[in-house]
Write an enzyme that holds these catalytic residues in place. Structure first.
Site, PDB file in Angstrom:
ATOM      1  CE  LYS A 171     -82.269 -36.251  37.679  1.00  0.00           C
ATOM      2  NZ  LYS A 171     -82.134 -37.571  38.341  1.00  0.00           N
ATOM      3  CD  GLU A 246     -92.340 -30.951  48.042  1.00  0.00           C
ATOM      4  OE1 GLU A 246     -91.659 -30.905  49.090  1.00  0.00           O
ATOM      5  OE2 GLU A 246     -92.796 -31.993  47.540  1.00  0.00           O
ATOM      6  CB  CYS A 280     -90.016 -33.498  52.180  1.00  0.00           C
ATOM      7  SG  CYS A 280     -91.215 -33.464  50.908  1.00  0.00           S
ATOM      8  CD  GLU A 378     -86.263 -33.424  55.322  1.00  0.00           C
ATOM      9  OE1 GLU A 378     -85.313 -32.992  54.622  1.00  0.00           O
ATOM     10  OE2 GLU A 378     -87.428 -33.464  54.920  1.00  0.00           O
TER      11      GLU A 378
END
Ligand code: SIN
Length: 475
Positions: A171, A246, A280, A378
């Site tokens: 997906k 992750e 990331c 982040e």
């Protein structure tokens, strides 16, 4: 473009309502895709389940041949895929081409690894006993991948899963489905047997719910935010699904006073501004040792000023758009918060939003303090906050003072010093004089709330294997 789902070897989904996909550089419609939900996800999982036995029993060499055909087709179609990727995701075309080559490198690596799935024999403690350890594929794998690497994150999961003998339901992100669709067209051309690879996209919560609660799925592999990762853990708890996650990062970049400054600046530019800061693993906070700030800043400013912002399809563009409005608003919020708390904008500090496209200028902030959001979360944008430090122990403690543990970077020419810093950092990936460490042959993944499991390297195929202990009692 009009996308479809790929289930049990057939392109399908025309009967479902559609979702539009937009070019983040122009706001224009790129195409539409079916908004698949529970029904289609179940069909895809059923197809993968039915195909599992034959695929898992295929000799490793044969699975490797399918993977290599797919690999070759991807490289033959590299330019076309890269253009699709840039149109729907926004990263500069050269980066998109790099991502396709990076994706292919995982497929080639795992085509080889398929042949090296070894078990072992262990000496038993009784004369009539024998102990064997077998490695077997986990079963049907479901994957959920993000928009920031629409090709590489699929390849990094799908190649080891298929190599291990698993079948697959992918997906991709609904913001960037066309790259995935192209990859699956090439799977079809490579001749993978029916049901081995399946593609669904659409109503993400419904698809995720089916994937996490299905009895037929044995492994869920996800790349995305820590928040969604936590939700997937909760949803999977009932089935005790095998998970690889992750998740988010908040990477520190440490520049020591004995660093090669040109190398350090190159590393910061590559890590921080690649993909407009939307990775990331990208450097999120930069610590420069007192005494070299001025010389470091001079070099950094020159490089950052040279970065060209624009549509990734245009020649010479280094920084494409942010993926969507809410990303833009987040970056803006981080900068505004820092400025309100006393940060100094050296370069950039603002963006350009028009016609549903959202660009942010590469930004450098100094006079940055730990209470600023930009030093705690982040940012996922091209903003480089810079702080100074005095000692290695102080900076390593600061670097580790976060719930995240994905990637960290440092720059020093001193081997002993570097070894101690590397050993002290609580991160799954550490770049020493290296702003872009990720490669197919090495394990990629995080500690703490940055996730569990590793992708790449031998760990990457292990994630799709079960270990079976066979104890034989002889007569
Ligand atoms: C990521 O940002 O999720 C992946 C980055 C990489 O593989 O380099």
């Amino acid at each position: 473009m009009k996308g479809q789902l790929f289930i049990n070897g057939e392109w399908t989904g025309d009967y479902i309502e559609t979702m539009d996909v937009f070019d983040p550089a122009t706001g224009e419609k790129v195409g539409s895709i079916p908004k698949a939900g529970e029904k289609e996800t179940k069909l895809a999982i059923d197809a993968a389940h039915d195909a599992f036995k034959d695929w898992s029993l295929l000799p490793a060499q044969d699975r490797a041949s399918y993977l290599m055909k797919w690999h070759d087709l991807i490289l033959e179609n590299k330019d076309e895929i890269a253009e699709i990727l840039t149109k729907e995701m926004g990263k500069p075309l050269a980066e998109a081409k790099g991502e396709i080559a990076y994706s292919a490198s995982f497929i080639a690596w795992y085509a080889e690894e398929a042949k090296r799935i070894y078990g072992r024999t262990i000496p038993a403690s009784a004369p009539n006993k024998r102990i064997q350890i077998m490695k077997q594929p986990v079963g049907v794998v479901a994957s959920i991948t993000p928009w920031n690497f629409p090709a590489a994150m699929i390849a990094r999961k799908m190649a080891p899963a298929l190599a291990a003998g698993c079948t697959f339901v992918a997906k991709p992100a609904e913001l960037t489905p066309f790259t995935a669709i192209k990859l699956f067209e090439l799977c079809e051309e490579a001749g993978f047997p029916k049901g081995v690879v399946n593609l669904v996209m659409g109503d993400a919560p419904s698809i995720g719910r089916v994937m996490t609660t299905s009895d037929k799925v044995r492994k869920l592999t996800f790349t995305g935010s820590t928040e969604v990762g936590k939700l997937l853990i909760q949803q999977s708890a009932n089935k005790v699904h095998n998970l690889s996650l992750e998740l988010g990062g908040h990477a520190p970049m440490i520049v020591c006073d004995d660093a090669d400054l040109d190398l350090a600046v190159e590393g910061v530019i590559a890590s921080k501004f690649r993909n407009a800061g939307q990775t990331c693993v990208c450097g999120n906070r930069i610590y420069v040792q007192e005494g070299i700030l001025e010389s470091f800043m001079k070099k950094l400013e020159v490089k950052v000023k040279g970065l060209k912002v624009g549509n990734g399809l245009e020649e010479g563009v280094d920084i494409g758009p942010l993926i969507e409005k809410k990303s833009y608003e987040k970056v803006q919020r981080h900068v505004e918060d820092a400025v309100a708390k006393g940060a100094n904008v050296v370069i950039g500090g603002n963006g350009v939003a028009n016609n549903d496209s959202y660009f942010f200028h590469p930004t450098i902030l100094t006079n940055v303090t730990d209470d600023m959001v930009v030093m705690q979360e982040e940012t996922f944008g091209p903003v480089a906050p810079i702080q100074t430090f005095k000692t290695d122990s102080e900076v390593v403690a600061k670097a580790n003072d976060t719930r995240f543990g994905l990637a960290a970077y440092f720059f020093t020419e001193n081997y002993s010093r570097g070894t101690k810093i590397a050993e002290g950092l609580e991160y799954g990936i550490v770049g020493w004089n290296d702003g872009v460490p990720a490669v197919a042959q090495a394990p990629f993944g995080g500690m703490k709330e940055s996730g569990m499991g590793r992708e790449g390297g031998m760990e990457g195929i292990e994630a799709f294997l079960e270990t079976k202990f066979l104890s034989i009692s002889l007569k």
